[in-house]
Write an enzyme that holds these catalytic residues in place. Structure first.
Site, mmCIF file in Angstrom:
data_model
loop_
_atom_site.group_PDB
_atom_site.id
_atom_site.type_symbol
_atom_site.label_atom_id
_atom_site.label_comp_id
_atom_site.label_asym_id
_atom_site.label_seq_id
_atom_site.Cartn_x
_atom_site.Cartn_y
_atom_site.Cartn_z
ATOM 1 N N ASP A 49 0.836 -1.199 0.000
ATOM 2 C CA ASP A 49 0.000 0.000 0.000
ATOM 3 C C ASP A 49 0.869 1.246 0.000
ATOM 4 O OD1 ASP A 49 -2.647 1.438 0.465
ATOM 5 O OD2 ASP A 49 -1.425 2.155 2.138
ATOM 6 N N TYR A 54 2.716 9.974 0.786
ATOM 7 C CA TYR A 54 3.795 9.392 1.577
ATOM 8 C C TYR A 54 5.156 9.803 1.014
ATOM 9 C CZ TYR A 54 -0.074 6.380 3.102
ATOM 10 O OH TYR A 54 -1.278 5.905 3.570
ATOM 11 N N LYS A 80 -3.466 5.767 -3.902
ATOM 12 C CA LYS A 80 -4.579 6.630 -3.524
ATOM 13 C C LYS A 80 -4.661 7.858 -4.422
ATOM 14 C CE LYS A 80 -3.934 4.957 1.171
ATOM 15 N NZ LYS A 80 -2.592 4.355 0.994
ATOM 16 N N GLY A 220 -2.575 1.526 10.884
ATOM 17 C CA GLY A 220 -2.444 2.215 12.168
ATOM 18 C C GLY A 220 -2.720 1.319 13.357
ATOM 19 N N ASN A 223 -1.396 2.488 16.452
ATOM 20 C CA ASN A 223 -1.784 3.879 16.746
ATOM 21 C C ASN A 223 -0.599 4.834 16.710
ATOM 22 O OD1 ASN A 223 -4.494 2.886 18.845
ATOM 23 N ND2 ASN A 223 -4.697 4.106 17.003
ATOM 24 N N SER A 224 0.154 4.776 15.619
ATOM 25 C CA SER A 224 1.304 5.664 15.374
ATOM 26 C C SER A 224 2.461 5.445 16.345
ATOM 27 C CB SER A 224 0.878 7.144 15.421
ATOM 28 O OG SER A 224 -0.117 7.410 14.463
ATOM 29 N N GLY A 225 2.458 4.331 17.070
ATOM 30 C CA GLY A 225 3.613 3.986 17.890
ATOM 31 C C GLY A 225 3.331 3.729 19.351
ATOM 32 N N ILE A 226 2.239 4.267 19.881
ATOM 33 C CA ILE A 226 1.981 4.136 21.314
ATOM 34 C C ILE A 226 1.761 2.681 21.729
ATOM 35 C CG2 ILE A 226 -0.507 4.547 21.097
ATOM 36 C CD1 ILE A 226 -0.342 6.085 23.765
ATOM 37 N N LEU A 227 1.233 1.851 20.812
ATOM 38 C CA LEU A 227 1.022 0.440 21.132
ATOM 39 C C LEU A 227 2.233 -0.418 20.763
ATOM 40 C CD1 LEU A 227 -2.727 -0.021 20.159
ATOM 41 C CD2 LEU A 227 -1.734 -0.129 22.459
ATOM 42 N N PRO A 230 4.857 2.106 24.471
ATOM 43 C CA PRO A 230 4.182 3.154 25.252
ATOM 44 C C PRO A 230 5.138 3.842 26.218
ATOM 45 C CG PRO A 230 3.589 0.978 26.081
ATOM 46 C CD PRO A 230 4.396 0.751 24.829
#
Length: 328
Positions: A49, A54, A80, A220, A223-227, A230
């Protein structure tokens, strides 16, 4: 690797997302980009994708440089429309997200003619003869233009066989529900809205997609890195996460440690357990991250973890869990 059906297309259940290869947050060298794509290919990933946004064309060029060396029917590529890349007029601000890019900057254009130009320009950057999946990208403030212009062009391209599947890619589920009801689409790319921290897609999007047989390409997932990691200062939805989100992610991380597993494995396998999800689109900026994503998709996450996750009400009660019988 497990495979799924996306309309008439046969696809791998894991895809490579290329936003990081466009220099999202940090510049990526040509050598690292090539090694990333090569590792994905060697792991059996056959869905790729990308988008003009990007890296302002950089990701499309890098993905295309590798894929045009492969047999054309051996992979599926998605890109896209909705942004055209144009030389800056002197007023364009430095982009806060993409590093190491060209001077071109994206300009929104959801018109029929703008979409046709976008496809031609993407094919030139990719160096390919066709695109398989075409998505209207981030039409949050352009619903009417997307329906009247962009989707009219996409339906024309699908009807004449230029593309095999059409849809939209967004960071929200509400407008995707409207598109599902207004346009005969094949799939949606949903970024960051079905994760261990956000299950909003359960309300309306996933039910209507299952009813209409619309595939979900899920991005995602971390979630852009938090998962993935953290900590204070971690990103959520491309921005610095607030204290409440960091606290929830840390709680999830501690629960994973208690059960001898990893948060990334739980985050990925949670998303892939929903029957509406066709492909998990995972971004990576180097070969090690690709390998790690594959490992996380296969790592054992004990049933006791999922049971405690449910008991502590850390996810929506409607969300199906791996190995469980609960279905949304």
């Amino acid at each position: 690797m497990k495979r799924s059906r996306l309309g008439s297309l046969d696809v791998t259940s894991i895809g490579l997302g290329s936003a990081p290869l466009g220099g999202l947050f940090t510049a990526v060298s040509d050598a690292d980009a090539l090694a990333t794509i090569e590792r994905a290919w060697s792991a059996g990933i056959r869905f790729y994708d990308t988008a003009p946004l990007y890296g302002f064309g950089l990701a499309e060029r890098r993905i295309g440089a590798f894929l045009r060396q492969q047999p054309r029917d051996s992979y599926v590529i998605s890109t896209k429309v909705g942004r055209l890349l144009r030389a800056p007029d002197g007023t364009a601000a430095e982009d806060a997200h993409y590093k190491g890019t060209s001077r071109e900057r994206p300009v929104f254009d959801f018109s029929h003619d703008g979409v046709m130009r976008s496809v031609e320009e993407s094919l030139t950057r990719l160096g390919l003869d066709r695109i398989d999946v075409l998505l209207v990208h981030d039409p949050d403030d352009h619903y009417d233009d997307a329906v009247a212009g962009a989707f009219r062009a996409l339906q024309r391209l699908r009807a004449d066989g230029t593309v095999k599947a059409i849809g939209a890619g967004m960071n929200q589920s509400e407008m995707l529900v409207r598109f599902a009801q207004a346009v005969p689409v094949d799939c949606f790319l949903l970024a960051g809205r079905y994760t261990l921290l956000d299950q909003g897609a359960l309300d309306a999007l996933f039910p209507v997609c299952r009813e209409k047989n619309i595939g979900i390409l899920l991005g995602g997932i971390y979630n852009s890195g938090i998962l993935a990691n953290p900590h204070p200062g971690a990103k959520f939805n491309y921005q610095d996460a607030d204290a409440a989100l960091i606290a929830r992610a840390l709680e999830l991380n501690e629960l994973c440690r208690k059960h001898g597993t990893e948060l990334k494995a739980a985050a990925l396998q949670f998303c892939m357990a929903h029957p509406a999800v066709t492909i998990a689109v995972l971004g990576a900026r180097n070969a090690a991250e690709v390998s790690d994503n594959i490992t996380m998709s296969e790592k054992t996450v004990p049933q006791a973890f999922w049971q405690e996750l449910r008991a502590r009400k850390l996810v929506d009660a409607r969300a199906p869990l791996p190995g469980g019988s609960v279905r949304a």
